[in-house]
Scaffold this motif. Structure first.
Motif, short mmCIF file in Angstrom:
data_model
loop_
_atom_site.label_atom_id
_atom_site.label_comp_id
_atom_site.label_asym_id
_atom_site.label_seq_id
_atom_site.Cartn_x
_atom_site.Cartn_y
_atom_site.Cartn_z
N ASP A 59 -0.71 -6.91 -9.42
CA ASP A 59 -2.00 -6.33 -9.09
C ASP A 59 -2.99 -7.42 -8.72
OD1 ASP A 59 -1.21 -3.69 -9.68
OD2 ASP A 59 -1.59 -4.02 -11.82
N TRP A 95 -9.15 -5.31 -7.82
CA TRP A 95 -8.67 -4.04 -7.24
C TRP A 95 -9.68 -2.91 -7.41
CZ3 TRP A 95 -8.50 -0.08 -10.69
CH2 TRP A 95 -8.42 -0.41 -12.04
N GLN A 96 -10.55 -3.02 -8.42
CA GLN A 96 -11.53 -1.96 -8.69
C GLN A 96 -12.52 -1.77 -7.55
OE1 GLN A 96 -10.96 -4.72 -10.51
NE2 GLN A 96 -10.81 -4.27 -12.70
N SER A 153 -3.10 5.06 -8.23
CA SER A 153 -2.38 3.80 -8.40
C SER A 153 -3.08 2.66 -7.69
CB SER A 153 -0.97 3.97 -7.82
OG SER A 153 -0.34 2.73 -7.63
N LYS A 154 -2.88 1.45 -8.18
CA LYS A 154 -3.41 0.28 -7.48
C LYS A 154 -2.70 0.11 -6.14
CE LYS A 154 -4.68 -1.84 -11.88
NZ LYS A 154 -4.13 -0.74 -12.71
N HIS A 155 -1.49 0.65 -6.05
CA HIS A 155 -0.81 0.69 -4.75
C HIS A 155 -1.62 1.54 -3.77
CE1 HIS A 155 3.08 -1.30 -5.33
NE2 HIS A 155 3.20 -0.72 -6.52
N TYR A 168 0.84 -1.20 0.00
CA TYR A 168 0.00 0.00 0.00
C TYR A 168 0.87 1.24 0.00
CZ TYR A 168 -2.35 3.92 2.22
OH TYR A 168 -2.80 5.19 2.52
N ARG A 193 -4.68 1.78 -3.60
CA ARG A 193 -5.87 1.01 -3.20
C ARG A 193 -5.52 -0.15 -2.27
NH1 ARG A 193 -10.08 2.49 -6.78
NH2 ARG A 193 -9.32 3.62 -8.62
N CYS A 214 -3.88 -2.71 -3.26
CA CYS A 214 -4.10 -3.91 -4.08
C CYS A 214 -2.95 -4.21 -5.03
CB CYS A 214 -5.40 -3.76 -4.88
SG CYS A 214 -6.87 -3.82 -3.84
N ALA A 215 -1.80 -3.61 -4.80
CA ALA A 215 -0.61 -3.89 -5.60
C ALA A 215 0.57 -4.14 -4.67
CB ALA A 215 -0.30 -2.73 -6.54
N LEU A 238 -9.17 4.50 -3.37
CA LEU A 238 -7.85 5.09 -3.27
C LEU A 238 -7.70 5.63 -1.85
CD1 LEU A 238 -8.03 7.11 -6.60
CD2 LEU A 238 -6.54 5.14 -6.20
N TYR A 292 -11.87 -1.40 -4.44
CA TYR A 292 -11.27 -0.74 -3.27
C TYR A 292 -10.95 0.72 -3.58
CZ TYR A 292 -10.88 -5.53 -1.68
OH TYR A 292 -11.18 -6.82 -1.31
#
Length: 221
Positions: free
Chosen positions: A204, A208-209, A132-134, A106, A136, A138-139, A213, A211
């Motif tokens: 990823d 992830w969608q 970024s997915k980070h 995260y 969220r 989720c990365a 930001l 969650y």
């Protein structure tokens, strides 16, 4: 929670785009409320959940592409289901004499903004206009190590390289590198984590969608 109104033209060289509303959660109480509603929203500390995992949090040091300390604490977090997958991956790797080394999980949104401003190659950093997915949770940035030696398996580039060779399917590479890279990708994919095309270390989480930001510093978690 705050609403950030951004124009994509503010971050790119393309023609101006309409202003869009980007929702970023920066309230700790809002975060806690989301966890109460859905326990999967919890940002779990990876090391606490998987004690034998190795951490190398580069952004808590100056050993990164920014050449400055970005995180006040050398910690790594991810959403609850992401950590559950990492736990299964670690268990499978351990049986084969390997383990995970985590570089980043995260990442607060404010850090992504700083990265984008300073990065020499914008293709290797997330555009703040989208987040970024980070952000969220989720990365995850990671690699595999040999448990006996503690050394990383050979890959085409070091972590956070801006080289074309950092791509997940870059060729030519040695047989050893190809084997290691494919081993990492296939193991991660089995548990719902897919590699980012231009970064062999970045994975990823599927879904992830779902969650938000986030912009909550590690110190509050």
């Amino acid at each position: 929670m705050f609403f950030l109104f951004v124009s994509l033209s503010g971050f790119t060289q393309t023609k101006p785009q309409p202003w869009k509303k980007l929702i970023v959660v920066n309230s700790y109480n809002q975060y806690l409320a989301s966890v109460k509603t859905n326990p999967n929203n919890e940002l779990v500390e990876i090391k606490k959940a998987i004690p034998n995992i190795t951490l190398d949090i580069r952004y808590a040091t100056k050993n990164n592409f920014m050449k400055q300390v970005m995180y006040k604490q050398a910690r790594a977090f991810a959403r609850k289901p992401v950590v559950a997958s990492l736990k299964k991956i670690q268990k499978e790797l351990n049986r084969k004499g390997y383990g995970l080394k985590i570089f980043d999980g995260y990442r607060p949104y404010a850090t992504t903004v700083q990265f984008y401003k300073k990065a020499s190659d914008k293709n290797f950093v997330a555009n703040p206009a989208k987040g970024s997915k980070h952000n969220r949770g989720c990365a995850v940035d990671l690699t595999i190590i040999n448990l006996k030696t503690g050394k990383e398996l050979a890959m085409a580039t070091p972590y956070d390289s801006f080289s074309a060779a950092a791509a997940a399917n870059y060729e030519p590479v040695s047989k050893e590198v190809r084997k290691n890279r494919n081993f990492l990708m296939s193991t991660m994919k089995k548990y719902g984590l897919n590699v980012l095309e231009n970064e062999w270390w970045h994975y990823d989480f599927v879904g992830w969608q779902n969650y938000d930001l986030m912009d909550i510093p590690f110190e509050k978690l």
